[in-house]
Design an enzyme around this catalytic site. Structure first.
Site, PDB file in Angstrom:
ATOM      1  CE  LYS A  11      21.246  -0.870  20.330  1.00 56.65           C
ATOM      2  NZ  LYS A  11      20.193  -1.853  20.031  1.00 56.65           N
ATOM      3  CG  MET A  71      17.448  -5.816  17.811  1.00 55.43           C
ATOM      4  SD  MET A  71      19.002  -4.963  18.146  1.00 55.43           S
ATOM      5  CE  MET A  71      20.164  -6.237  17.714  1.00 55.43           C
ATOM      6  NE  ARG A  90      12.236   1.374  19.585  1.00 57.54           N
ATOM      7  CZ  ARG A  90      13.125   1.286  18.617  1.00 57.54           C
ATOM      8  NH1 ARG A  90      14.077   0.363  18.659  1.00 57.54           N
ATOM      9  NH2 ARG A  90      13.072   2.092  17.585  1.00 57.54           N
ATOM     10  CG  HIS A 101      20.480  -5.252  23.571  1.00 57.49           C
ATOM     11  ND1 HIS A 101      20.162  -5.067  22.256  1.00 57.49           N
ATOM     12  CD2 HIS A 101      20.925  -6.534  23.641  1.00 57.49           C
ATOM     13  CE1 HIS A 101      20.395  -6.167  21.565  1.00 57.49           C
ATOM     14  NE2 HIS A 101      20.870  -7.078  22.393  1.00 57.49           N
ATOM     15  CG  ASP A 123      13.952   0.285  14.304  1.00 56.28           C
ATOM     16  OD1 ASP A 123      14.544   0.824  15.254  1.00 56.28           O
ATOM     17  OD2 ASP A 123      14.340  -0.761  13.754  1.00 56.28           O
ATOM     18  CB  ALA A 141      23.921 -10.575  20.159  1.00 58.45           C
ATOM     19  CB  ALA A 165      19.496  -1.195  13.087  1.00 57.33           C
ATOM     20  CG  ASP A 201      14.027  -4.654  13.090  1.00 53.18           C
ATOM     21  OD1 ASP A 201      13.964  -3.534  13.639  1.00 53.18           O
ATOM     22  OD2 ASP A 201      15.046  -5.369  13.133  1.00 53.18           O
TER      23      ASP A 201
END
Length: 281
Positions: A64, A60, A172, A67, A23, A56, A25, A198
């Site tokens: 996006k 994650m 994902r 998201h 991944d 927010a 970020a 993460d």
């Protein structure tokens, strides 16, 4: 009609790790994973709706657009949206938010995306061993194209990078981005692949692809602090935050959880010991 069963099983793979799929970020760059979250806060503010950093962070790891949609469905956010705009968030609103979010993300992704301590060294060690280095992200291609040159300049070099909108099935928690790396890198043994992430959708991605999974606790979204903020905390608080993040990632199915990318070589050694015994993810 007779059905003949073959009871033989394919021999277990007992070699070493051939590829690691990273991944970005919170894993390779952007300690605390601030580039996606802070920009989402600003995009919602442009519509007159305040959201917190904690809110927010909840979805994650997703693409996006997904998201933003998931964020708009959270109880507090959905209520504030309804009060401010007079109707529940619809897909057209998600489209509008995404259109506002995207140029901000492209503009600012480099600002937040310094390498996480140990990333350059770990990638160098893997490459010296002949391990192939893939990557994927919840970022769309236009953001990845801005991030990758900065990463290369900072010494973070991968063999392949997949963005969430590169593939028609989506991102994902499906396996498609991880498997696209397998194809592009020419890896034939899925048990020889490791996915490191993460977020819980990122762990689910690796599991769906049949890979070993390593969660990242302290440098990632679950703790969600800068390296400096983390260092300023009492040790007991750091341990509490790390344990909570690790529990969440392990509950999502991670085979191992490490503090940051610096711990990856140790996790790979444990995985390879299990591979030698014929274990699969």
């Amino acid at each position: 009609m007779n059905i003949i069963t073959n009871s033989q099983r394919a021999p277990a793979y007992k070699g070493g790790v051939q590829a690691v799929i990273f991944d970005w970020a919170g894993t390779l760059v952007d300690f605390g994973s601030f580039a996606p979250t802070q920009v989402l806060i600003d995009a919602f503010a442009g519509f007159g709706v305040d959201i917190s950093l904690a809110e927010a962070r909840v979805p994650m790891g997703l693409a996006k657009w997904d998201h933003i949609q998931a964020l708009g469905r959270q109880d507090g956010v959905s209520q504030r949206w309804l009060e401010r705009l007079g109707a529940p968030m619809a897909n057209a609103d998600v489209d509008a938010l995404y259109s506002a979010f995207l140029p901000l993300q492209v503009e600012r992704v480099g600002q937040y995306s310094s390498p996480i301590r140990g990333a350059v060294e770990v990638l160098s060690t893997l490459r010296a061993r002949g391990v192939k280095i893939g990557s994927c992200s919840g970022y769309p291609r236009v953001v990845m194209d801005k991030l990758l040159p900065k990463a290369v300049a900072d010494g973070v070099v991968v063999d392949h990078a997949v963005a969430t909108d590169d593939l028609p099935p989506g991102g994902r928690p499906g396996p498609w981005m991880a498997l696209e790396n397998v194809i592009a890198l020419g890896v034939k043994d899925l048990p020889a692949c490791v996915k490191i992430d993460d977020t819980t959708p990122g762990i689910a991605e690796g599991l769906a692809a049949g890979m070993w999974t390593v969660g990242v606790a302290m440098s990632g979204n679950e703790v969600g602090l800068t390296e400096q903020q983390l260092a300023a905390l009492p040790e007991s608080e750091r341990e509490r935050l790390g344990a909570a993040a690790a529990d969440k990632l392990l509950s999502a199915g991670a085979h191992y959880v490490i503090d940051s990318i610096a711990g990856l070589p140790e996790a790979i050694a444990l995985i390879e010991a299990r591979l030698r015994l014929g274990e699969r993810p």
